[in-house]
Write an enzyme that holds these catalytic residues in place. Structure first.
Site, PDB file in Angstrom:
ATOM      1  N   ASP A   1       0.822  -1.062  -0.114  1.00 58.76           N
ATOM      2  CA  ASP A   1       0.005   0.117   0.159  1.00 58.76           C
ATOM      3  C   ASP A   1       1.114   1.237  -0.134  1.00 58.76           C
ATOM      4  OD1 ASP A   1      -2.186   1.637  -0.077  1.00 58.76           O
ATOM      5  OD2 ASP A   1      -3.449   0.457   1.294  1.00 58.76           O
TER       6      ASP A   1
ATOM      7  N   ASP B   1     -10.563   1.988  -3.380  1.00 60.09           N
ATOM      8  CA  ASP B   1     -11.380   1.613  -1.893  1.00 60.09           C
ATOM      9  C   ASP B   1     -12.256   0.921  -2.106  1.00 60.09           C
ATOM     10  OD1 ASP B   1      -7.942   0.543  -0.964  1.00 60.09           O
ATOM     11  OD2 ASP B   1      -8.392   3.107   0.308  1.00 60.09           O
TER      12      ASP B   1
END
Length: 722
Positions: free
Chosen positions: A451, A515
């Protein structure tokens, strides 16, 4: 010097013709449909000579592969820079050499007065027709040269290609398509965030106004780079239109010492005569054949994921996680990914980034008990990491505050309570490699979810802008890690889809495009993503209802149908499913496993549904045309009482297909005609030509529901003779 000539590059129905006969920068004389084998190339080039208009320089300066400022090209330059005393701001390159072999052309240019040489490399892929282009600039002068811009590609567009498709977005809303009219002047798309970005994906499609999924001439462009970038389309007053793509250096970021060179990222471009489906197919085949680098050399079936983030967030308890793994395995999950919250003293996002050892409060015996349990259940184990970041509240930052990107005597703004580590420093990159290497050597970890949760501000290292060096250092770190652990897969996640591009793709195998797991949002996001990238690279998860990022309630079947067209996974607490939900989800997982060879090896297609239908029709068809899978996503209510007919593009018009439901009809679907009733039974046998052109009458569908159809060829139709 080689004899100046016309260079022709061909691939999969595409031709590029470069004219190197002049003394200066070469010209593109043709880029588009394949030229006939025996065509007179010189005649084709010569008929493009332009007249000199009134009130212009006495000699025409046609658009070239590198428009040069200062000598009659008054538009956007392909190269911009200067020396410290202000000289070498204008160039007049002369051709010194050309090479052409195996579909690749290299053109070398020199401006002795400016003290610069420039090499242009262009290649047309024989299998897909995708054009790859980059440039390399070398300072041959006595003093430093400050480079402000060097295009990786400058490519012409036909005058009739006046409409563009760009990709806007923000967190949770990436890859949203927007059409625009180029008009006269410049359309400029800049990104200065230090990563690929949510809001300015480095891709552009141009075509004849009104181009669609199945119709229209289109050209696609993408910059393979994970940092700052610029895309521009310029239409000059003389009617010429061109696209430029390249890295966007910050002031003083690229200063070439004598003898030093700069290489641009690679720009990719493709052409199609029959709309967006054909264009995407070129890019997808190119990615599969040229850019993706799978562990062990070949893609294995993309395993069903369960990612723990929306199930537990930071609340890691071993008994809860093992129960989650038990239920996941029972549903058919094949990879269990432990997300944020496992390391340091990480109870929220304010602490511990950089401290890459298991939290002793949550994992008293380390990660092995959980990993062992997951593997005993027959699943791979994956782990979330965010190596490029550091929290000010961490042992690493307290020991090395100088390791963060910063500018002396200036603020250090945080994002998500974190700073960015300076990967340009060898000690930082070595520390990160060692930390990750220890984790991977100590544990049976098959997958890293890598990430990156903030933009770079300020990206300062040793006082200078470091966006470029940071990006290259990231690539080097990933390469080093993959060389040490060649069987580990890596996902590129950056607050969702803020780092999706062809530049990082050779270093990873999967992207997290957003997301948001809300299927209404995801359907649009995934459409934009798949313009350039194939479905097997796109993480697509079934989330909970209501969605955690939108609060919207949707059915499990709709969420699963949208996620099916990607690399399928789950992002929810599956221990909370009731038995009916668990049974339905297990059926979707099994359906995905049956269909993934088609989903991840086929040709992606979309239909040109009328806007009033408020639906998306998408599918995949295998290379032989033997079978196809289609989803009809009803995004909203339609003003029509009877929906428009469904067309299923991509099938072979010369074959017959048995068409049937690939999943039970959704709630609210009205299968009230004999043909629709047959879809739910043994199916209908119909000509491919009818399915692709006139279509079939589909049922009325409720908003946020999906109809899944399977088409299987039953015979080859006989041609009539005589």
């Amino acid at each position: 010097m080689a004899e100046p000539r016309l260079i022709r590059l061909d691939g999969d129905g595409t031709s590029l013709l470069i004219d190197t006969r002049g003394p200066g920068v070469p010209l593109v004389r043709h880029w588009g449909p394949a030229l006939p084998a025996g065509i007179d190339l010189a005649a084709l080039a010569d008929i493009q000579a332009r007249p000199v208009p009134n009130n212009a320089l006495d000699e025409d300066v046609p658009p070239s592969l590198v428009p040069e400022i200062g000598f009659g090209a008054f538009g956007q330059p392909g190269l911009a820079g200067s020396r410290a005393d202000g000289t070498a701001w204008a160039t007049a390159f002369r051709l010194i050499d050309t090479e052409c072999a195996d579909g690749r052309a290299t053109v070398r240019l020199e401006d002795a007065a400016a003290g610069l040489t420039l090499a242009l490399m262009l290649e047309v892929d024989a299998d897909t027709g995708v054009l790859a282009s980059h440039a390399a600039l070398t300072n041959t002068g006595d003093g430093p040269y400050r480079l402000d811009w060097c295009a990786a590609a400058v490519l012409p567009l036909p005058a009739e290609c006046g409409e563009g498709l760009v990709f806007d977005g923000q967190w949770n809303r990436e890859f949203h398509e927007r059409r625009l009219d180029f008009g006269q002047g410049v359309v400029l798309r800049d990104n200065r965030r230090g990563r690929t970005s949510h809001d300015a994906f480095p891709g552009l499609i141009a075509g004849r106004p009104g181009f669609g999924e199945e119709t229209g001439t289109v050209y696609g462009f993408h910059l393979g780079w994970s940092g700052n970038h610029r895309l521009l389309v310029e239409t000059t007053v003389d009617g010429a239109r061109a696209v430029q793509l390249g890295e966007l250096p910050m002031p003083g970021e690229v200063i070439l010492a004598p003898g030093e060179s700069y290489r641009t990222p690679t720009a990719y471009a493709a052409f199609a005569e029959t709309g967006l489906n054909a264009l995407s197919d070129r890019f997808h085949r190119f990615v599969r054949g040229r850019l993706l680098r799978w562990p062990s050399g070949a893609m294995r079936p993309r395993p069903v994921h369960l990612n723990t983030w929306e199930a537990v967030y930071f609340d890691h308890r071993l008994e809860q996680l093992t129960a989650l793994a038990d239920r996941a395995a029972a549903l058919g999950v094949e990879r269990f990914v432990l997300d944020d919250g496992w390391f340091g003293l990480r109870d929220d996002d304010t602490t511990s980034l950089g401290d890459w050892t298991p939290d002793p409060r949550k994992y008293a015996d380390g990660l092995d008990p959980l990993i062992g349990h997951v593997r005993e259940l027959g699943m791979d184990f994956g782990l979330w990491v965010e190596p490029e970041m550091v929290n000010p509240d961490s042992a690493l930052y307290r020991a090395h505050p100088d390791w963060a990107l910063a500018l002396d005597r200036h603020p250090r703004p945080t994002g998500r309570n974190q700073l960015v580590l300076d990967l340009c420093r060898t000690d930082v990159s070595n520390f990160l490699f060692d930390a990750l290497d220890r984790l991977l050597r100590a544990h049976a970890i098959a997958y890293l979810k890598w990430d990156m949760n903030r933009d770079l501000a300020p990206a300062g290292s040793a006082g200078r802008a470091a966006y470029r060096r940071q990006t290259l250092a990231l690539y080097a770190l990933l390469d080093r890690l993959r060389a040490a652990h060649p069987t580990v897969e890596i996902e590129s996640c950056a607050s969702g889809g803020a780092r999706v591009d062809f530049g990082i793709l050779p270093h990873v195998q999967r992207f997290w495009p957003s997301d948001s797991n809300d299927p209404v949002e995801r359907a649009t996001i995934q459409r934009g993503f798949a313009r350039f990238l194939p479905l097997e690279t796109m993480g697509a998860h079934v989330g909970p209802s209501p969605g955690h990022t939108t609060g919207r309630r949707t059915s499990l079947d709709f969420r699963a149908a949208v996620a099916l067209f990607g690399h399928f996974g789950l992002e929810m607490d599956v221990t909370r499913l009731d038995e009916d939900e668990a049974t339905a989800l297990a059926e979707w997982i099994e359906r995905y496993k049956r269909l993934r060879p088609l989903l991840h090896g086929g040709r992606m297609v979309r239909a040109d549904d009328p806007p009033e239908a408020a639906r998306m029709t998408l599918g995949t068809v295998d290379a032989a045309g033997d079978e196809g899978l289609f989803a009809v996503l009803q995004m909203a209510s339609s003003p029509y009482r009877i929906p428009p007919r469904l067309r299923l593009p991509g099938l072979d018009p010369g074959r017959d297909y048995r068409l049937r439901l690939a999943a039970p009809a959704p709630a609210g679907a009205r299968l009230r005609t004999p043909a629709l009733e047959a879809l739910a039974a043994d199916g209908l046998v119909l000509p491919g030509a009818a399915l692709t052109s006139s279509g079939i009458q589909g049922p009325q569908l409720w908003p946020a529901t999906a109809l899944l159809l399977r088409a299987e060829a039953v015979k080859r139709r006989q041609r009539r003779t005589g």
